[in-house]
Design an enzyme around this catalytic site. Sequence first.
Site, PDB file in Angstrom:
ATOM      1  CD1 TRP A   1      -3.106  -1.098   0.536  1.00 55.40           C
ATOM      2  CD2 TRP A   1      -1.852  -2.379   1.864  1.00 55.40           C
ATOM      3  NE1 TRP A   1      -3.774  -2.290   0.721  1.00 55.40           N
ATOM      4  CE2 TRP A   1      -3.037  -3.098   1.542  1.00 55.40           C
ATOM      5  CE3 TRP A   1      -0.901  -3.009   2.680  1.00 55.40           C
ATOM      6  CZ2 TRP A   1      -3.298  -4.380   2.006  1.00 55.40           C
ATOM      7  CZ3 TRP A   1      -1.171  -4.289   3.145  1.00 55.40           C
ATOM      8  CH2 TRP A   1      -2.362  -4.966   2.806  1.00 55.40           C
TER       9      TRP A   1
ATOM     10  CG  HIS B   1      -6.828  -0.969   3.038  1.00 55.64           C
ATOM     11  ND1 HIS B   1      -6.325  -2.204   3.305  1.00 55.64           N
ATOM     12  CD2 HIS B   1      -6.477  -0.196   4.103  1.00 55.64           C
ATOM     13  CE1 HIS B   1      -5.701  -2.198   4.468  1.00 55.64           C
ATOM     14  NE2 HIS B   1      -5.778  -0.997   4.968  1.00 55.64           N
TER      15      HIS B   1
ATOM     16  NE  ARG C   1      -4.292   0.609  -2.244  1.00 52.98           N
ATOM     17  CZ  ARG C   1      -4.702  -0.625  -2.451  1.00 52.98           C
ATOM     18  NH1 ARG C   1      -4.158  -1.354  -3.416  1.00 52.98           N
ATOM     19  NH2 ARG C   1      -5.643  -1.154  -1.691  1.00 52.98           N
TER      20      ARG C   1
ATOM     21  CD  GLN D   1     -10.188  -1.037  -1.330  1.00 56.36           C
ATOM     22  OE1 GLN D   1     -10.268  -0.880  -0.114  1.00 56.36           O
ATOM     23  NE2 GLN D   1      -9.254  -1.770  -1.892  1.00 56.36           N
TER      24      GLN D   1
ATOM     25  CB  VAL E   1      -8.039 -12.303   5.716  1.00 57.30           C
ATOM     26  CG1 VAL E   1      -9.142 -11.274   5.850  1.00 57.30           C
ATOM     27  CG2 VAL E   1      -7.143 -12.003   4.536  1.00 57.30           C
TER      28      VAL E   1
ATOM     29  CB  ALA F   1     -13.157  -8.820   5.947  1.00 54.76           C
TER      30      ALA F   1
HETATM   31  N1  PHE Z   1      -7.984  -4.168   1.959  1.00 51.37           N
HETATM   32  C1  PHE Z   1      -7.489  -5.056   0.955  1.00 51.37           C
HETATM   33  C2  PHE Z   1      -6.897  -4.234  -0.181  1.00 51.37           C
HETATM   34  O1  PHE Z   1      -7.250  -3.133  -0.366  1.00 51.37           O
HETATM   35  C3  PHE Z   1      -8.584  -5.950   0.417  1.00 51.37           C
HETATM   36  C4  PHE Z   1      -9.132  -6.889   1.457  1.00 51.37           C
HETATM   37  C5  PHE Z   1     -10.179  -6.505   2.242  1.00 51.37           C
HETATM   38  C6  PHE Z   1      -8.593  -8.130   1.623  1.00 51.37           C
HETATM   39  C7  PHE Z   1     -10.699  -7.384   3.204  1.00 51.37           C
HETATM   40  C8  PHE Z   1      -9.086  -9.026   2.547  1.00 51.37           C
HETATM   41  C9  PHE Z   1     -10.137  -8.629   3.332  1.00 51.37           C
HETATM   42  O2  PHE Z   1      -6.020  -4.706  -0.872  1.00 51.37           O
END
Ligand code: PHE
Length: 346
Positions: A151, A177, A203, A217, A260, A314
């Site tokens: 990121w 995100h 980003r 998002q 996750v 998620a």
């Molecule tokens: N936040 C992650 C991204 O922007 C995406 C994501 C969200 C992955 C929730 C897993 C669970 O790359």
Amino acid sequence: MIERLKNIKEEVLDKIDQATSVDGLNGLRVRYLGRKSELMVLLRKVKSLPEEQRKEAGKLGNDIRKNIEDLINEKVRSLAVGVRDHVIDETLPGKKIQAGKHHPLTLFIRKIKDIFDGMGFEVIDGMEVEIAKYNFDLLNIPRDHPARDHWDTYYVTGGRSTAKTKEPGEQLLLRTHTSPVQLRSMLQRKPPVRLIAPGRTFRHEATDASHESQFYQCEGLVIDEGIKVTDLIGTLKEFLKNIFNEEIKIRVRPEYYPFVEPGMDIDIMCVLCGGKGCSVCSQRGWLEMLGSGMVHPTVLKNMNVDPKKYSGFAFGLGIDRLMMFYYGVKDVRLSYSGDLRFVNQF
Ligand code: PHE
């Protein structure tokens, strides 16, 4: 003759009174003041009257003529004013009113909200300027963790952040995100939880046809007892079916995200070429659509949720890509160009 002149006057005054149009009044003017009109013929005869009548008849005739002329002119003027002020000509072409249009992203986000709302999800807002604690630390991405490179972050300096930068977790940044909403939402909630949080993310990236340094998002979070990977997949398939009005094939690939476990990316089969490969899907047949996974036990603990009792999934859906795909937009940069020729097509 005097009698006749008086009669004419009365007759004309009546007619002027009743006239309702400029044309009608012009007709009266010809009929009563024209060369061959009775009044004019009488006036020409005045000369041959006996001396004592000549004067009176001449004066009366001329007064009447002047009187009629004035009254007709006055009435013509008042009718013309009436036309300007009160009469609407409905045959004239109307003025076109410029109406605003909704941006396709706005329309598409509303659609997403509607669908999840119908599936019993709460729709919430997050904040675009975040602190590192929520964007990274509590999501199991500690400082100096190589995953942070994923990121490319815009940090915010100045303002209130300067006082707090001693504490690294307080560092202000533009959220990279929507995942910080997972934590923020759980500060005020207890499971079971089912929510989505669509919003803007940032980003530091080079832009091209499919990358922008700002994009949308939609975070999704479900926490309850006994939540499994199949719930995640089923929810997303149901969502896609509602968006496209048909069953959409998806592909699940393992992917690493620190927050996750297991983590996975989900692709959808290109609806345009049916998976054969075309310019929209860059010949791949599949489109990368979202990152997802089962909420990491450490993150559940950071949410004050007991990982022994609860589990959750998620996902982070890339709204711009899905919108482009849905409407057939080829270049993501059009979305942020401010070009009305683009917006007016939706
Ligand atoms: N936040 C992650 C991204 O922007 C995406 C994501 C969200 C992955 C929730 C897993 C669970 O790359």
